[in-house]
Write an enzyme that holds these catalytic residues in place. Structure first.
Site, PDB file in Angstrom:
ATOM      1  N   LYS A  55       2.334  -7.843   1.963  1.00  0.00           N
ATOM      2  CA  LYS A  55       1.625  -8.226   0.740  1.00  0.00           C
ATOM      3  C   LYS A  55       1.696  -9.722   0.496  1.00  0.00           C
ATOM      4  O   LYS A  55       0.739 -10.321   0.018  1.00  0.00           O
ATOM      5  CB  LYS A  55       2.210  -7.494  -0.477  1.00  0.00           C
ATOM      6  CG  LYS A  55       1.826  -6.023  -0.560  1.00  0.00           C
ATOM      7  CD  LYS A  55       2.138  -5.501  -1.958  1.00  0.00           C
ATOM      8  CE  LYS A  55       1.998  -3.998  -2.049  1.00  0.00           C
ATOM      9  NZ  LYS A  55       2.420  -3.491  -3.356  1.00  0.00           N
ATOM     10  N   LYS A  95      -4.054   1.174   6.387  1.00  0.00           N
ATOM     11  CA  LYS A  95      -4.002   2.331   5.486  1.00  0.00           C
ATOM     12  C   LYS A  95      -5.051   2.178   4.391  1.00  0.00           C
ATOM     13  O   LYS A  95      -5.392   1.063   3.988  1.00  0.00           O
ATOM     14  CB  LYS A  95      -2.596   2.491   4.897  1.00  0.00           C
ATOM     15  CG  LYS A  95      -2.222   1.422   3.919  1.00  0.00           C
ATOM     16  CD  LYS A  95      -0.981   1.789   3.113  1.00  0.00           C
ATOM     17  CE  LYS A  95      -0.748   0.678   2.091  1.00  0.00           C
ATOM     18  NZ  LYS A  95       0.393   0.842   1.247  1.00  0.00           N
ATOM     19  N   LYS A 125      -5.774   0.980  -2.635  1.00  0.00           N
ATOM     20  CA  LYS A 125      -6.501   0.985  -3.904  1.00  0.00           C
ATOM     21  C   LYS A 125      -7.354  -0.255  -4.087  1.00  0.00           C
ATOM     22  O   LYS A 125      -8.432  -0.205  -4.618  1.00  0.00           O
ATOM     23  CB  LYS A 125      -5.497   1.042  -5.055  1.00  0.00           C
ATOM     24  CG  LYS A 125      -4.767   2.347  -5.152  1.00  0.00           C
ATOM     25  CD  LYS A 125      -4.504   2.638  -6.614  1.00  0.00           C
ATOM     26  CE  LYS A 125      -3.424   3.654  -6.801  1.00  0.00           C
ATOM     27  NZ  LYS A 125      -2.118   3.002  -6.951  1.00  0.00           N
TER      28      LYS A 125
HETATM   29  P1  AMP Z   1       0.270   3.431  -4.768  1.00  0.00           P
HETATM   30  O1  AMP Z   1      -1.198   3.485  -4.565  1.00  0.00           O
HETATM   31  O2  AMP Z   1       0.871   2.339  -3.953  1.00  0.00           O
HETATM   32  O3  AMP Z   1       0.698   3.434  -6.185  1.00  0.00           O
HETATM   33  O4  AMP Z   1       0.829   4.782  -4.154  1.00  0.00           O
HETATM   34  C1  AMP Z   1       0.976   6.017  -4.822  1.00  0.00           C
HETATM   35  C2  AMP Z   1       1.386   7.081  -3.822  1.00  0.00           C
HETATM   36  O5  AMP Z   1       0.366   7.277  -2.844  1.00  0.00           O
HETATM   37  C3  AMP Z   1       2.648   6.712  -3.025  1.00  0.00           C
HETATM   38  O6  AMP Z   1       3.408   7.883  -2.823  1.00  0.00           O
HETATM   39  C4  AMP Z   1       2.109   6.194  -1.706  1.00  0.00           C
HETATM   40  O7  AMP Z   1       3.013   6.370  -0.657  1.00  0.00           O
HETATM   41  C5  AMP Z   1       0.877   7.072  -1.528  1.00  0.00           C
HETATM   42  N1  AMP Z   1      -0.165   6.401  -0.722  1.00  0.00           N
HETATM   43  C6  AMP Z   1      -0.762   5.208  -0.981  1.00  0.00           C
HETATM   44  N2  AMP Z   1      -1.687   4.907  -0.046  1.00  0.00           N
HETATM   45  C7  AMP Z   1      -1.678   5.943   0.839  1.00  0.00           C
HETATM   46  C8  AMP Z   1      -2.410   6.237   2.038  1.00  0.00           C
HETATM   47  N3  AMP Z   1      -3.347   5.418   2.510  1.00  0.00           N
HETATM   48  N4  AMP Z   1      -2.136   7.401   2.675  1.00  0.00           N
HETATM   49  C9  AMP Z   1      -1.200   8.248   2.198  1.00  0.00           C
HETATM   50  N5  AMP Z   1      -0.480   8.026   1.077  1.00  0.00           N
HETATM   51  C10 AMP Z   1      -0.716   6.897   0.406  1.00  0.00           C
END
Ligand code: AMP
Ligand code: TRP
Length: 327
Positions: free
Chosen positions: A112, A194, A197
């Site tokens: 990041k 990956k 968001k």
């Molecule tokens: P975040 O978007 O970083 O707040 O992530 C929320 C949850 O989604 C966390 O448990 C992450 O590990 C999971 N997560 C985020 N991006 C991915 C992705 N591309 N594939 C699978 N899990 C994800």
């Protein structure tokens, strides 16, 4: 006593099918068996710049999506991190026992910060200490997340062990729960990254609130390869990612999926997959619209959620302070 599940999600960008398949959908499944706490981590969100009115709206949207996806406020406490000052307080305390070298090994910070260079905040570096505080504050047993959070949970376990070794048994050691399939859903435009968001310009994620037209257009544009046969092969990341998404939404076995597509082409796979995603998102989206038709309803649930978890957080924090001789 039921074991306790804790997880968090950032209220930024658009919650996508990667978040849903690896995290949110599993949280829903775990609800009956465990005691559940789900935290909307707005203090983590501000480790990178956020627009204040947008952040406030995204916190409500995230909560609405969790409830729409099936998180039941009777069974699970959903709350906002900044509603409880204990998170920031414990993060500071953990800062003082986590060796700098452990933090410097965190790969997510390296990735990041490489994207932001000069503007990177101290908070972004300290992100894992706040995450450890989230989990340890509630003495969680299980932490269901996607693959990208594995290293942060390892750090949390190490921090808890170190604290316990210095000050005496205080924290429960949590365990990560990471799915075997779909722990890392990849970006549609660049299947080597990956799905995220708020990815850089060309990134392509499917948001839980995307319209059917948007879903179709993104899936049809998804990067594949120049081969023809449709089978699970990690060496072909684009097609593999589409097949994994297909597998997770349909629940079909891999062999059955490969048989189903044996005489078909990529365009057929994409067309079918788009309709399956649309069919799965549609009930969630109508539930979301119902829930958010009265904006005060979500606020009410979040206030209740914070009230329910507050005593747990306060108990741990006062124990920690006592152990350390603070105050
Ligand atoms: P975040 O978007 O970083 O707040 O992530 C929320 C949850 O989604 C966390 O448990 C992450 O590990 C999971 N997560 C985020 N991006 C991915 C992705 N591309 N594939 C699978 N899990 C994800
Ligand atoms: N860092 C997590 C993510 O980006 C979100 C998060 C914050 C979290 N605190 C947590 C996840 C505690 C699990 C437990 O996905």
């Amino acid at each position: 006593m039921k074991e306790r599940v804790f997880s968090g999600i950032q209220p930024t960008g658009n919650i996508h099918i990667g978040n849903y398949l690896a995290a949110v959908r599993r949280w829903v499944e775990l609800q009956n068996e465990y005691e559940n706490l789900f935290c909307i981590v707005d203090l983590h969100a501000i480790t990178v710049p956020q627009d204040p009115s947008m952040l406030k709206a995204k916190i409500r949207e995230t909560a609405g999506l969790l409830f729409a996806a099936g998180i039941d406020p009777e069974k699970s406490s959903v709350f906002v991190q900044s509603h409880l000052s204990a998170h920031a307080e414990l993060a500071w305390i953990l800062n003082c026992i986590i060796p700098l070298g452990w933090m410097q090994r965190m790969t997510q910070f390296k990735e990041k910060s490489a994207m932001q260079r000069r503007t990177v905040s101290t908070g972004l570096f300290d992100y894992p200490a706040l995450m450890a505080a989230d989990i340890l504050l509630y003495q969680a047993d299980l932490v269901p997340v996607g693959e990208d959070q594995r290293q942060h949970i390892e750090l949390t376990r190490d921090a808890a062990r170190r604290f316990n070794a210095i000050y005496g048994e205080t924290f429960r050691i949590p365990e990560a729960v990471i799915p075997e399939v779909g722990a890392r859903i990849m970006d549609l435009a660049d299947p080597l990254k990956k799905m995220s968001k708020s990815g850089p310009g060309g990134a392509m994620a499917i948001g839980l609130l995307d319209t059917p037209e948007a879903v179709r257009s993104k899936i049809m544009k998804a990067q594949t390869d120049s081969l023809r046969d449709i089978r699970f092969d990690e060496g072909r990341p684009g097609i593999h990612n589409l097949l994994v998404i297909y597998e997770l939404f349909t629940g079909m076995a891999r062999t059955a999926i490969e048989r189903h597509f044996s005489a078909k082409g990529y365009a057929d796979l994409k067309r079918e997959l788009a309709e399956i995603i649309i069919g799965n998102l549609s009930p969630l989206q109508s539930h979301y619209r119902e829930l958010t038709s009265d904006p005060s309803y979500i606020n009410h649930l979040l206030t209740e959620g914070a009230q329910r978890v507050r005593p747990l957080a306060e108990r741990t924090l006062s124990l920690v302070k006592e152990r350390m001789g603070l105050g």
